[in-house]
Design a protein around this motif. Structure first.
Motif, PDB file in Angstrom:
ATOM      1  N   UNK A 179       0.983  -1.155  -0.058  1.00 25.43           N
ATOM      2  CA  UNK A 179      -0.017  -0.013   0.098  1.00 25.43           C
ATOM      3  C   UNK A 179       1.039   1.310   0.047  1.00 25.43           C
ATOM      4  N   UNK A 180       1.864   1.492   0.892  1.00 24.90           N
ATOM      5  CA  UNK A 180       2.831   2.360   0.748  1.00 24.90           C
ATOM      6  C   UNK A 180       3.397   2.616  -0.525  1.00 24.90           C
ATOM      7  N   UNK A 181       3.974   1.471  -1.094  1.00 22.40           N
ATOM      8  CA  UNK A 181       4.592   1.550  -2.365  1.00 22.40           C
ATOM      9  C   UNK A 181       3.713   2.102  -3.405  1.00 22.40           C
ATOM     10  N   UNK A 182       2.348   1.699  -3.556  1.00 25.27           N
ATOM     11  CA  UNK A 182       1.376   2.034  -4.365  1.00 25.27           C
ATOM     12  C   UNK A 182       1.052   3.692  -4.198  1.00 25.27           C
ATOM     13  N   UNK A 183       1.079   4.026  -3.051  1.00 22.83           N
ATOM     14  CA  UNK A 183       0.767   5.498  -2.770  1.00 22.83           C
ATOM     15  C   UNK A 183       2.075   6.383  -3.177  1.00 22.83           C
TER      16      UNK A 183
END
Length: 122
Positions: free
Chosen positions: A15-19
């Motif tokens: 989720x952090x990488x996608x954001x």
């Protein structure tokens, strides 16, 4: 880490990488996607090579050994094979009008021949 905690941790990282990728400008996102595709394609190519090395080399080695053993078996004389008697030679001896005493002593000649062969071998 236990299995549920590890899955939760991986989801948070994703989720952090996608954001973080959503916040990048379009040319950078495009370069990132291209780099990912190159990495995936390279991994697929290296897997094919690894698979060939993993199965191809042992298969070729086994086939080579089998071929060598087959050729060796076909080329080697069979030592257990009993030679066929030469019937014409026996008939020739019987047809001779010479002394029949020599023919009666055939066992002696066989013994003499066997001893001569064993002396030559040693």
């Amino acid at each position: 880490m236990s299995q549920p905690n590890e899955e939760k941790w991986l989801k948070q990282i994703n989720a952090q990488l996608d954001n973080s990728t959503e916040q990048l400008d379009y040319p950078t996102q495009l370069k990132l996607k291209q780099a990912r595709h190159r990495a995936i394609n390279q991994n697929i190519r290296s897997n094919k090579l690894f698979r060939w090395l993993k199965w191809g080399l042992p298969t070729m080695a086994t086939a080579t050994v089998a071929a060598i053993l087959t050729i060796n078996a076909l080329m080697a004389p069979n030592e257990n094979q009993v030679p066929e008697p030469n019937l014409f030679q026996d008939l020739e001896i019987l047809a001779m009008e010479e002394d029949m005493e020599l023919i009666k002593q055939l066992e002696f000649y066989e013994w003499l021949e066997n001893n001569a062969e064993s002396e030559l071998e040693s």
